[in-house]
Design an enzyme around this catalytic site. Structure first.
Site, PDB file in Angstrom:
ATOM      1  CB  CYS A 162      -4.704  -1.859   4.137  1.00  0.00           C
ATOM      2  SG  CYS A 162      -3.867  -2.001   5.741  1.00  0.00           S
ATOM      3  CD  GLU A 221      -2.809   1.051   2.541  1.00  0.00           C
ATOM      4  OE1 GLU A 221      -2.452   0.411   3.555  1.00  0.00           O
ATOM      5  OE2 GLU A 221      -3.913   1.630   2.458  1.00  0.00           O
ATOM      6  CE  LYS A 279      -7.604   1.202   3.174  1.00  0.00           C
ATOM      7  NZ  LYS A 279      -6.396   1.776   3.812  1.00  0.00           N
TER       8      LYS A 279
HETATM    9  N1  LIG Z   1      -3.745   1.224   5.957  1.00  0.00           N
HETATM   10  C1  LIG Z   1      -4.695   0.642   6.620  1.00  0.00           C
HETATM   11  O1  LIG Z   1      -5.799   0.468   6.145  1.00  0.00           O
HETATM   12  C2  LIG Z   1      -4.334   0.194   8.007  1.00  0.00           C
HETATM   13  C3  LIG Z   1      -5.300  -0.812   8.578  1.00  0.00           C
HETATM   14  C4  LIG Z   1      -4.947  -1.219   9.944  1.00  0.00           C
HETATM   15  O2  LIG Z   1      -3.878  -0.930  10.469  1.00  0.00           O
HETATM   16  C5  LIG Z   1      -5.918  -2.014  10.691  1.00  0.00           C
HETATM   17  O3  LIG Z   1      -5.683  -2.277  11.871  1.00  0.00           O
HETATM   18  O4  LIG Z   1      -6.955  -2.397  10.128  1.00  0.00           O
END
Ligand SMILES: NC(=O)CCC(=O)C(=O)O
Length: 297
Positions: free
Chosen positions: A169, A48, A127
């Protein structure tokens, strides 16, 4: 059972160390992608925000315009760098994600671009679930202050191999998305991500294993390397889970590339042994897709 994965594919996750210099990040990514391909990788994944530091302050500064597609080199140097990395490496490339500015809506997105070994754009994923959390005293993050969410599940066909899904993520925390992708025939779910040092130790591996176990598919999570000088400390630990939820490969915290061979027989064997994909009782489960269910006594 249909062959979800027609032949073995060698997956590489590049846990890249990126900094503030975008052109350095792009050339550094290129050298790592070519090195992974020289070790036989056919499907290569970047993290990411691989072309910038990760954080709300950076999204507008690093944003590129991808529309209309294809963008010019000045609109999106990262698009062109990724296309040529894919072409040069002759591998499928999931280009992590980059901050994107949509010129029509003036909205920012966190966007992943996937390219064929010929350098053709195969898919774009914005996303869907923005990273908005508040754990008092530990971490507060609100991507939604700057970013807008995407609205579609991204599934793409790799003709020699089969179908994969890409999400980014925080999207991994929403098992519905993974389940839809798996039920549409994906052999792997690929998540460029950047968990942090609070939630990473608790949930990163668990989320990967849970999505793999629930859906009996391969799951890959690709993080940036940890940089303690940066404002956001990425967890690292890029990893690949097999369809039985076993972790096949896992990086440490520094820059590193991890490899795993994905095989269709492993999916068949997991589903043959524990056939939950044919034992589901959708007629019994309330439909949660329209919001919370009413519980009747
Ligand atoms: N960049 C993100 O989306 C981080 C996501 C994250 O750390 C989580 O705990 O879920």
């Amino acid at each position: 059972m249909a062959d979800l994965l027609k032949k073995p594919v060698k997956l590489a996750l590049i846990q890249l160390a990126s900094g503030a210099d975008k052109s350095h990040n792009l050339s550094h990514a290129r050298s790592k992608v070519l090195a992974a391909a020289s070790q036989g990788a056919n499907l290569i994944v970047l993290p990411e925000c691989f072309n910038s530091p990760y954080g709300c302050d950076y999204f507008p500064q690093y944003a590129e315009t991808l529309l209309p597609s294809p963008p010019t080199a000045s609109q999106s140097p990262s698009f062109h760098a990724l296309a040529s990395m894919a072409r040069e490496s002759k591998a499928y490339l999931i280009g992590g994600s980059i901050p994107e500015l949509d010129p029509a809506t003036k909205k920012y997105h966190n966007t992943s671009l996937a390219f064929s070994p010929q350098g053709t754009l195969l898919a774009t994923h914005r996303k869907i679930h923005l990273f908005d959390i508040d754990i008092p005293g530990r971490i507060t993050f609100r991507e939604s202050e700057i970013l807008s969410p995407g609205n579609k599940i991204t599934i793409l066909d790799l003709p020699e191999y089969g179908r994969i899904a890409i999400a980014i993520c925080y999207d991994i925390r929403f098992p519905e998305l993974a389940m839809v992708a798996a039920r549409k025939g994906c052999f792997a779910l690929i998540y460029p991500g950047a968990f942090n040092t609070t939630t990473g130790p608790l949930h990163w591996r668990l989320q990967g294993q849970a999505r793999a176990m629930d859906n009996q598919v391969y799951v890959a999570l690709c993080s940036p390397a940890r940089d303690l000088r940066a404002s956001y400390h990425a967890y690292g630990h890029s990893l690949v889970c097999d369809p039985m939820a076993k972790v096949l490969a896992e990086a440490g915290e520094s820059e590193e590339t991890v490899f795993a061979e994905l095989r269709g027989e492993e999916i068949e064997s997991a589903r043959g042994g524990i056939p939950i994909d044919t034992q589901r009782r959708f007629e019994v489960y309330p439909d949660v897709s329209q919001g919370p269910c009413k519980f009747e006594e």
